[in-house]
Design an enzyme around this catalytic site. Sequence first.
Site, PDB file in Angstrom:
ATOM      1  N   ASP A 261       0.862  -1.178   0.000  1.00  0.00           N
ATOM      2  CA  ASP A 261       0.000   0.000   0.000  1.00  0.00           C
ATOM      3  C   ASP A 261       0.904   1.236   0.000  1.00  0.00           C
ATOM      4  O   ASP A 261       2.124   1.140   0.140  1.00  0.00           O
ATOM      5  CB  ASP A 261      -0.962  -0.005   1.204  1.00  0.00           C
ATOM      6  CG  ASP A 261      -2.162   0.910   0.963  1.00  0.00           C
ATOM      7  OD1 ASP A 261      -2.108   1.748   0.040  1.00  0.00           O
ATOM      8  OD2 ASP A 261      -3.168   0.801   1.697  1.00  0.00           O
TER       9      ASP A 261
HETATM   10  C1  NOJ Z   1      -3.900   4.001   0.339  1.00  0.00           C
HETATM   11  C2  NOJ Z   1      -5.105   3.142   0.484  1.00  0.00           C
HETATM   12  O1  NOJ Z   1      -5.053   2.408   1.692  1.00  0.00           O
HETATM   13  C3  NOJ Z   1      -5.324   2.174  -0.662  1.00  0.00           C
HETATM   14  O2  NOJ Z   1      -6.555   1.560  -0.517  1.00  0.00           O
HETATM   15  C4  NOJ Z   1      -5.219   2.891  -1.975  1.00  0.00           C
HETATM   16  O3  NOJ Z   1      -5.472   1.998  -3.026  1.00  0.00           O
HETATM   17  C5  NOJ Z   1      -3.854   3.514  -2.080  1.00  0.00           C
HETATM   18  N1  NOJ Z   1      -3.683   4.479  -1.013  1.00  0.00           N
HETATM   19  C6  NOJ Z   1      -3.621   4.180  -3.421  1.00  0.00           C
HETATM   20  O4  NOJ Z   1      -4.320   5.365  -3.508  1.00  0.00           O
END
Ligand code: NOJ
Length: 731
Positions: A261
């Site tokens: 993530d």
């Molecule tokens: C953080 C988030 O937790 C995740 O769900 C998301 O896909 C990513 N950022 C990318 O934006």
Amino acid sequence: MHTSELKKLLSSMSLEEKIGQLVQLPGNLQQGGLITGPAGNFDLTEEELRLSGSYLSMVGASQLRQLQTEYMARHPHHIPLIFMADVINGYRTAFPIPLAQGCTFRPDLVEEGARVAAKEASAAGLHVTFSPMADMVHDARWGRVMESTGEDAYLNGCMAAAMVRGYQGNLTDRGTIAACLKHFAGYGGAEGGRDYNSVELSCRTLREEYLPAYKAALDAGCAMVMTSFNTLDRIPSTANRWLMRDVLRDEMGFAGVLISDWAAVAELINHGVAEDAAAAAKLAIEAGVDMDMASPCYIKYMKKLVEEGTVSPDLIDQGALRVLELKNLLGLFENPYRFLDEADEEKLILCEEHRLSARRCAEASFVLLKNEQQALPLSSQEKVAVIGPYMNAQTLCGSWAVFAEEKDVYNLQDALLRQQGPENLSFAPGCPMVDPSEQLVGFKCPVAQEQMDLEAALQEAVSLAKAADKVVLALGEHKECTGEAASRGDITLPACQLRLLDEVCKVNENVIVVLFCGRPLDIHALNERAKAILVAWLPGTEGGPALSRTLYGHAAPTGRLSMAFPYAVGQLPLHYTHLKTGRPYNGNPALRFVSRYQDMPNHPLYPFGHGLTYTSFRYSPVQLSNTLLKKGESLTASVIVENTGSRPGTETVQLYIRDQVGSVARPVKELKGFDYITLRPGEEGTVSFTITEEMLRFWNIDMKYTSEPGEFIVFLGPDSQTENAASFTLC
Ligand code: NOJ
């Protein structure tokens, strides 16, 4: 390209080039990219920028065409970029938030929504969406419950698989994108419902309640997986070898690209398991994380780690090959622009067909919690005052519809006026959406506070309410109060809205609340005052028409709660699949030493699966084709449902099973199936489910996934509190 050609390509690449394939840069490093996380300082060299193989959150056909062309011309092997972004509940045509999509209990509609999103997103140049989020959620304080499909493992699995099918098709079809399942694993179990917090789960609970929905998405062919931010058993997922290698890859059979993530690799330092960025990079790659999203760890430190012998070059090869395979699967080597198409982008985005699909999904997601004296549907003859901050709000798409634009939203007031004409309708906001004292900062923009004369606004609303036969009170939480980094300890409505409710109820006894929210709220005070409550969630671009049709009975609400509305925040975390306790509460308040709260009920205000419609249904007792079930055989459970009201209607019949005695404590009930039936007034129909031994398996005392002989109770009814039951024995 054939795998042998990919391997040949890989062997001709330098170490720097291979590492470049493992890097995903945030779009803000290029002009026009959106930021959906902390913007780090990357300080990249020209070479690093030239070799990084993926961008996040950049969209738009002409922009991406140019970027791809220029990038490939400069890349030593002309390997194309892969573009990924969060297309969560639609791209420009926003569908209802995922929690609302869960309430449809209609995987077919959810699949259709994902297909629409993929068509728009692929025309705009995207290759991968960071969806579905198959995280189990039990705590409405967690802002991200809006992005999940609810509190049930089985329902979540059905919906996650439907989304994968919708996005991916067979991936060569025009208008498809690859899906990235997230957040592996257990992200929804954040302690205290606070985002990014630690997760404490027993291995059995993880396997039994959390992993099945991820598994369903993988079984549907999901191309990618994203790690979660949280720790599990005190190990951050992004560094958890057991979770990623043993469970995800070996047990669950996932062979695709695993991405971290946003900045999760670098955050291993904050977790206190890596002392610096190089140590974080080593931990992550060894855990099996192929791509580093938006952190400088791989790009800045991996080369040195390999050269000094700290990280095996094989790990780099494995990761880079998986990324090349994904690019190949998407056909990018043959056509680096894939389905990017300026003309399609223009034609498809927000087209009538897509808006209609979003409207249908929204209508199916509304949940009618109560409807005393048939306050709904409204009749054209009644004078209706539409009051509340959501009466003309454009903010209906939720905080994760990052590419949807408020100007494209069809709001409630406009839709009602268009449908009904102005004669019997009046409108007033009554109060702001957020208490003026609260300063909310969204992750995209600060929330604008309405400049409003509070007393004058309230008085205007009260006088309209007085003059009306009925009041539609459009209340709810601001979209920036739900979503990522939007956890809340208090999940009641803002004080200004509760005051509006009080004042309106004093002058009109026919108050119908339409509730806009991204989570189940604590509405027990409101529940006592309103005649009817319709949960609209955050219904998307076509929210206005979907609601106006539903309020006037052109469509009937058929949604069922995918997550219970708690009685109060003190009950959280809450889920109907709780275990049997040693001292169950049987409803007798005179008993003291039982598992209960002294000051509130144990059960939620409205349970999982609950939802009314504009007619009523009667269920026959459950009929079983056999009272014995042998391994390898099946039995049928059926129920006759009769429409006892005066309108046609659709009923969602739910199958729950209870294992009476197990080698470990078992949930009181688990959803194992659902189906819907549409009946005319007076008509009856039979709904049947097949029960097999596989459906009765669980992780037993020896941590074996198996069933145990004995008695099982089958429930068929309208929600998770049904007691309509029959029993059989597994032998
Ligand atoms: C953080 C988030 O937790 C995740 O769900 C998301 O896909 C990513 N950022 C990318 O934006």
